[in-house]
Design a protein around this motif. Structure first.
Motif, PDB file in Angstrom:
ATOM      1  N   LEU A   1       0.827  -1.203   0.000  1.00  0.00           N
ATOM      2  CA  LEU A   1       0.000   0.000   0.000  1.00  0.00           C
ATOM      3  C   LEU A   1       0.859   1.249   0.000  1.00  0.00           C
ATOM      4  N   ASP A   2       0.344   2.284  -0.616  1.00  0.00           N
ATOM      5  CA  ASP A   2       0.972   3.592  -0.574  1.00  0.00           C
ATOM      6  C   ASP A   2       0.205   4.407   0.454  1.00  0.00           C
ATOM      7  N   LEU A   3       0.803   4.609   1.626  1.00  0.00           N
ATOM      8  CA  LEU A   3       0.131   5.272   2.740  1.00  0.00           C
ATOM      9  C   LEU A   3       0.882   6.512   3.181  1.00  0.00           C
ATOM     10  N   ASP A   4       0.157   7.430   3.758  1.00  0.00           N
ATOM     11  CA  ASP A   4       0.769   8.559   4.451  1.00  0.00           C
ATOM     12  C   ASP A   4       1.500   7.983   5.661  1.00  0.00           C
ATOM     13  N   SER A   5       2.698   8.443   5.936  1.00  0.00           N
ATOM     14  CA  SER A   5       3.483   7.899   7.042  1.00  0.00           C
ATOM     15  C   SER A   5       2.840   8.161   8.405  1.00  0.00           C
ATOM     16  N   ARG A   6       1.826   9.002   8.453  1.00  0.00           N
ATOM     17  CA  ARG A   6       1.116   9.291   9.712  1.00  0.00           C
ATOM     18  C   ARG A   6      -0.103   8.397   9.930  1.00  0.00           C
ATOM     19  N   THR A   7      -0.348   7.459   9.035  1.00  0.00           N
ATOM     20  CA  THR A   7      -1.507   6.574   9.151  1.00  0.00           C
ATOM     21  C   THR A   7      -1.321   5.610  10.311  1.00  0.00           C
ATOM     22  N   SER A   8      -2.323   5.554  11.156  1.00  0.00           N
ATOM     23  CA  SER A   8      -2.244   4.612  12.281  1.00  0.00           C
ATOM     24  C   SER A   8      -2.506   3.198  11.778  1.00  0.00           C
ATOM     25  N   LEU A   9      -2.050   2.223  12.547  1.00  0.00           N
ATOM     26  CA  LEU A   9      -2.316   0.828  12.212  1.00  0.00           C
ATOM     27  C   LEU A   9      -3.826   0.577  12.212  1.00  0.00           C
ATOM     28  N   LEU A  10      -4.533   1.191  13.124  1.00  0.00           N
ATOM     29  CA  LEU A  10      -5.989   1.059  13.178  1.00  0.00           C
ATOM     30  C   LEU A  10      -6.627   1.562  11.883  1.00  0.00           C
ATOM     31  N   ASP A  11      -6.224   2.737  11.435  1.00  0.00           N
ATOM     32  CA  ASP A  11      -6.798   3.279  10.204  1.00  0.00           C
ATOM     33  C   ASP A  11      -6.398   2.449   8.991  1.00  0.00           C
ATOM     34  N   LEU A  12      -5.208   1.863   9.008  1.00  0.00           N
ATOM     35  CA  LEU A  12      -4.801   0.971   7.927  1.00  0.00           C
ATOM     36  C   LEU A  12      -5.779  -0.192   7.811  1.00  0.00           C
ATOM     37  N   VAL A  13      -6.021  -0.894   8.910  1.00  0.00           N
ATOM     38  CA  VAL A  13      -6.871  -2.088   8.823  1.00  0.00           C
ATOM     39  C   VAL A  13      -8.332  -1.725   8.568  1.00  0.00           C
ATOM     40  N   ARG A  14      -8.823  -0.670   9.174  1.00  0.00           N
ATOM     41  CA  ARG A  14     -10.239  -0.312   9.018  1.00  0.00           C
ATOM     42  C   ARG A  14     -10.522   0.417   7.710  1.00  0.00           C
ATOM     43  N   ASP A  15      -9.762   1.459   7.443  1.00  0.00           N
ATOM     44  CA  ASP A  15     -10.097   2.336   6.316  1.00  0.00           C
ATOM     45  C   ASP A  15      -9.485   1.902   4.996  1.00  0.00           C
ATOM     46  N   HIS A  16      -8.299   1.322   5.026  1.00  0.00           N
ATOM     47  CA  HIS A  16      -7.630   0.948   3.785  1.00  0.00           C
ATOM     48  C   HIS A  16      -7.879  -0.508   3.396  1.00  0.00           C
ATOM     49  N   LEU A  17      -8.015  -1.389   4.384  1.00  0.00           N
ATOM     50  CA  LEU A  17      -8.238  -2.804   4.080  1.00  0.00           C
ATOM     51  C   LEU A  17      -9.669  -3.254   4.361  1.00  0.00           C
ATOM     52  N   LEU A  18     -10.468  -2.358   4.922  1.00  0.00           N
ATOM     53  CA  LEU A  18     -11.881  -2.613   5.222  1.00  0.00           C
ATOM     54  C   LEU A  18     -12.094  -3.803   6.157  1.00  0.00           C
ATOM     55  N   LEU A  19     -11.154  -3.999   7.063  1.00  0.00           N
ATOM     56  CA  LEU A  19     -11.289  -5.004   8.116  1.00  0.00           C
ATOM     57  C   LEU A  19     -11.855  -4.284   9.333  1.00  0.00           C
ATOM     58  N   THR A  20     -13.162  -4.222   9.398  1.00  0.00           N
ATOM     59  CA  THR A  20     -13.822  -3.362  10.391  1.00  0.00           C
ATOM     60  C   THR A  20     -14.112  -4.054  11.719  1.00  0.00           C
ATOM     61  N   GLY A  21     -13.613  -5.265  11.915  1.00  0.00           N
ATOM     62  CA  GLY A  21     -13.786  -5.920  13.205  1.00  0.00           C
ATOM     63  C   GLY A  21     -13.040  -5.187  14.309  1.00  0.00           C
ATOM     64  N   THR A  22     -11.856  -4.684  13.997  1.00  0.00           N
ATOM     65  CA  THR A  22     -11.081  -3.897  14.962  1.00  0.00           C
ATOM     66  C   THR A  22     -11.770  -2.548  15.102  1.00  0.00           C
ATOM     67  N   LYS A  23     -12.072  -2.149  16.324  1.00  0.00           N
ATOM     68  CA  LYS A  23     -12.882  -0.957  16.556  1.00  0.00           C
ATOM     69  C   LYS A  23     -12.067   0.239  16.999  1.00  0.00           C
ATOM     70  N   LYS A  24     -12.557   1.405  16.628  1.00  0.00           N
ATOM     71  CA  LYS A  24     -11.995   2.663  17.114  1.00  0.00           C
ATOM     72  C   LYS A  24     -12.895   3.104  18.260  1.00  0.00           C
ATOM     73  N   GLY A  25     -12.359   3.023  19.472  1.00  0.00           N
ATOM     74  CA  GLY A  25     -13.132   3.427  20.645  1.00  0.00           C
ATOM     75  C   GLY A  25     -12.738   4.826  21.060  1.00  0.00           C
ATOM     76  N   CYS A  26     -11.759   4.912  21.929  1.00  0.00           N
ATOM     77  CA  CYS A  26     -11.329   6.201  22.476  1.00  0.00           C
ATOM     78  C   CYS A  26     -10.308   6.900  21.588  1.00  0.00           C
ATOM     79  N   ASN A  27      -9.600   6.140  20.749  1.00  0.00           N
ATOM     80  CA  ASN A  27      -8.510   6.642  19.906  1.00  0.00           C
ATOM     81  C   ASN A  27      -7.394   7.271  20.731  1.00  0.00           C
ATOM     82  N   GLN A  28      -7.264   6.819  21.991  1.00  0.00           N
ATOM     83  CA  GLN A  28      -6.235   7.323  22.900  1.00  0.00           C
ATOM     84  C   GLN A  28      -5.523   6.193  23.636  1.00  0.00           C
ATOM     85  N   GLY A  29      -5.809   4.947  23.290  1.00  0.00           N
ATOM     86  CA  GLY A  29      -5.157   3.809  23.927  1.00  0.00           C
ATOM     87  C   GLY A  29      -5.688   3.457  25.297  1.00  0.00           C
TER      88      GLY A  29
END
Length: 179
Positions: free
Chosen positions: A12-40
């Protein structure tokens, strides 16, 4: 960038600031992993990297190139649920289900930590004793994963029963990319 996610190669060609979460959810459409607090803080985004649990919202995807990443979708083998997924169903380990993927990935990572002698606040020295997976021990080890619905008792019961049955949690997810 090259990633190995759930046994599949992805270039994939990604912005270097892309989080692993956004990679799996937004770029690969693996939406099982959830974005809750986005703060760990909640653990809804927990995935496994080389068998270790991490909060994917705090991780930059670029850091995990060529490492084995497993999301909740990668735990299914031969169209069968992972034993821990089945235990969550049997013990009502979820209500709304939002935290469930992170809880399951975290529990699998937790077991690997215990096998490698990682202590907890409850059990300080794993080398000298057999750890009993008591309610308090599991609550401590799973404290980074929150459930707002109050399904913690079912979650703990599912984990206890799965580990008591001797489930092999390290071999039930993809380790290498498919050719």
């Amino acid at each position: 960038m090259h990633f190995i996610i759930n046994g599949q190669n992805h270039a994939l060609d990604l912005d270097s600031r892309t989080s692993l979460l956004d990679l799996v959810r937004d770029h690969l459409l693996l939406t099982g992993t959830k974005k809750g607090c986005n703060q760990g803080a909640c653990g809804a985004c927990t995935v496994l990297v080389d068998g270790e649990r991490i909060n994917s919202c705090l991780a930059l995807a670029v850091q995990y190139q060529d490492r084995t990443i497993t999301t909740i979708e990668g735990l299914v083998s031969a169209n069968a649920l992972h034993p821990l997924q089945q235990a969550f169903i049997e013990h009502d380990g979820f209500q709304c289900g939002y935290c469930t993927p992170g809880q399951i990935c975290s529990a699998i990572g937790m077991m690997a930590e215990m096998e490698h002698g990682v202590p907890s606040a409850i059990t300080a020295d794993l080398a000298g004793e057999t750890v009993q997976l008591t309610h308090d021990e599991l609550r401590e080890r799973m404290s980074g994963n929150l459930c707002r619905c109050g399904a913690h008792n079912g979650i703990i019961q599912a984990i206890q029963d799965s580990f008591a049955e001797g489930g092999d949690f390290k071999t039930n997810y993809p380790k290498e990319a498919a050719e």
